[in-house]
Design an enzyme around this catalytic site. Sequence first.
Site, PDB file in Angstrom:
ATOM      1  N   PHE A  26       2.214   8.356  -1.122  1.00  0.00           N
ATOM      2  CA  PHE A  26       1.392   6.983  -1.154  1.00  0.00           C
ATOM      3  C   PHE A  26      -0.126   7.155  -1.384  1.00  0.00           C
ATOM      4  O   PHE A  26      -1.082   6.393  -1.403  1.00  0.00           O
ATOM      5  CB  PHE A  26       1.670   6.564   0.376  1.00  0.00           C
ATOM      6  CG  PHE A  26       3.028   6.461   0.732  1.00  0.00           C
ATOM      7  CD1 PHE A  26       4.079   6.046   0.029  1.00  0.00           C
ATOM      8  CD2 PHE A  26       3.421   7.102   2.094  1.00  0.00           C
ATOM      9  CE1 PHE A  26       5.380   5.981   0.199  1.00  0.00           C
ATOM     10  CE2 PHE A  26       4.919   6.911   2.432  1.00  0.00           C
ATOM     11  CZ  PHE A  26       5.638   6.306   1.578  1.00  0.00           C
ATOM     12  N   TRP A  80       0.716  -1.202  -0.189  1.00  0.00           N
ATOM     13  CA  TRP A  80      -0.087  -0.082   0.098  1.00  0.00           C
ATOM     14  C   TRP A  80       0.765   1.262   0.097  1.00  0.00           C
ATOM     15  O   TRP A  80       0.563   2.322  -0.655  1.00  0.00           O
ATOM     16  CB  TRP A  80      -1.029   0.111   1.140  1.00  0.00           C
ATOM     17  CG  TRP A  80      -1.880   1.120   1.283  1.00  0.00           C
ATOM     18  CD1 TRP A  80      -3.123   1.518   0.845  1.00  0.00           C
ATOM     19  CD2 TRP A  80      -1.509   2.368   2.063  1.00  0.00           C
ATOM     20  NE1 TRP A  80      -3.414   2.806   1.211  1.00  0.00           N
ATOM     21  CE2 TRP A  80      -2.473   3.381   1.865  1.00  0.00           C
ATOM     22  CE3 TRP A  80      -0.221   2.695   2.964  1.00  0.00           C
ATOM     23  CZ2 TRP A  80      -2.478   4.603   2.705  1.00  0.00           C
ATOM     24  CZ3 TRP A  80       0.065   3.924   3.373  1.00  0.00           C
ATOM     25  CH2 TRP A  80      -1.317   4.776   3.251  1.00  0.00           C
ATOM     26  N   HIS A  81       2.002   1.167   0.621  1.00  0.00           N
ATOM     27  CA  HIS A  81       3.053   2.353   0.745  1.00  0.00           C
ATOM     28  C   HIS A  81       3.503   2.791  -0.581  1.00  0.00           C
ATOM     29  O   HIS A  81       3.937   3.915  -0.799  1.00  0.00           O
ATOM     30  CB  HIS A  81       4.084   2.087   1.899  1.00  0.00           C
ATOM     31  CG  HIS A  81       3.294   2.313   3.128  1.00  0.00           C
ATOM     32  ND1 HIS A  81       2.758   1.198   3.796  1.00  0.00           N
ATOM     33  CD2 HIS A  81       3.469   3.302   4.062  1.00  0.00           C
ATOM     34  CE1 HIS A  81       2.577   1.896   4.943  1.00  0.00           C
ATOM     35  NE2 HIS A  81       2.763   3.131   5.252  1.00  0.00           N
ATOM     36  N   GLY A  82       3.730   1.882  -1.427  1.00  0.00           N
ATOM     37  CA  GLY A  82       4.422   2.260  -2.433  1.00  0.00           C
ATOM     38  C   GLY A  82       4.829   0.981  -3.472  1.00  0.00           C
ATOM     39  O   GLY A  82       4.899  -0.313  -2.924  1.00  0.00           O
TER      40      GLY A  82
END
Length: 518
Positions: A518, A355-357
């Site tokens: 993000f 999800w963060h990247g």
Amino acid sequence: MENIWHNLLSYLKLQFGTLDPSLLLHQLAYDEKSPLIFSSGLFLCMFTIFIVIYSLLSKKSLARTLFVVAFSYYFYYKSSGVYFFLIAIVTCSDYIIGELLDMVSGRIKRKLLVLVSLLVDLGLLAYFKYTNFFGQMWAEISGCPWHDLDIFLPVGISFFTFQSMSYIIDIYRRKIKPVDNLLDYAFYVSFFPQLVAGPIVRASDFLPQMYKPIRVSREMLGLGMWFVLIGLFKKAVISDYISVNFVERIFENPIQFSGIENLLGAYGYGLQIYCDFSGYSDMAIGLALLMGFRFNINFNNPYKAVSVTDFWRRWHISLSTWLRDYVYISMGGNRKGKLRQYINLFATMLLGGLWHGASINFVMWGALHGIALVVHKMWMSVTRGMAFVNSKVWNVLMTIVTFHFVIFAWMIFRNADISWHALSTQGSWGNLGIMLSQITGSFHPEVLLDVLTSYWHVFTLIAIGYALHFVPDSLSQRCKRAFVKMPAVFYVVAMVVMIVIIIQVKTSDIQPFIYFQF
């Protein structure tokens, strides 16, 4: 004093230029190199004008809602240009699906509607954020060539898609009812304080507040100003300064620095990312309070955590609880045995990392935290009932261990130059490998005094940041209550003083928030 006022005037001139209409229009137009952020002078002035108009519309519900939605869309336009249409797509799609979910009774039909919502929301997220990432993975697996597409990553797309998804899932679970109309849903999805970097606000928390009369109490005014000021100090004073003047230099070229400098850089990044993200969350909470809305706290002194499990109860709480409620529990949670629980925990954190990247370092970071959570669960099942695990000495020791585990994980998180190809063919860890090599093989503790002397401004702020973080909760609560009781004029003076401090420590343009990516 004269120098301070000169700097203040120079700062205002830099932010707004002259009264030339063309320059003013340029300031108000989208500039990809200068997104509108809470800690900028432009936003603070715009919000001052906004809150005056908002107050005048306090008893005109429709006009106020239209005004906030329009400002929120403009705010997003200043961050991502024409891509504000993505918010409109998500809003219209999930509003219609939410209405249909409330009318349809068949289980299969309701599941299909949820599936359509997920395909739209996750489809947008996958295209803009993960197309090149998965394309590169496929190319390495299959041997077929892949050329990265020129895809712009809209700011905060992970936040508003997750927020809208939770609305649909809660309606499916019959926890909430749909909103009254499309405009109300647009208000919820686009509400600018939390639009681009959270906290992820649940519909069950926000929607009831929408339908109550807007009232900003004396306490809400004081708390709002407290959170805004604290957030500004964390972001624009501590995070930006230590980042530009020390942390970035270490992480960009670690081979030029000794092991102890690399270690101090890692400690500095731990404080930087905390002050950056929690500073944004604090300002979001404060701005919402000034508008009559309450958000749940998003950070609770995470470096005081005595375990990785405790850390995730304190860090980015809106995301960790979202993953728990909509991913971990949906996969079965702890209801299907220990082994399944461990798999679910690991998979949830792996998805949290992704999800963060779209990068291998984020996947590794999520996997590492997933493994740590599983290990901690196993440890707790073995030591349950043993007296030493509740002793003060043990808690202090585990706080130190947890802190250093988190710092090590941040080193992985920050170093984006790790690639699948390098890991599989060369075993290269990029700058992360260099940092670890320097720390373990070229430490040179004798240079510590010289480093602290050379960067004394940086380490003074780092010391202040960590000291404030570990202040007892009782003391910080007393300070907050004392601030809230101050007269309103005190808040104005405090804001002016904070702006002057920011100007004095400012050495470059204000840095965008880390979590904007993000």
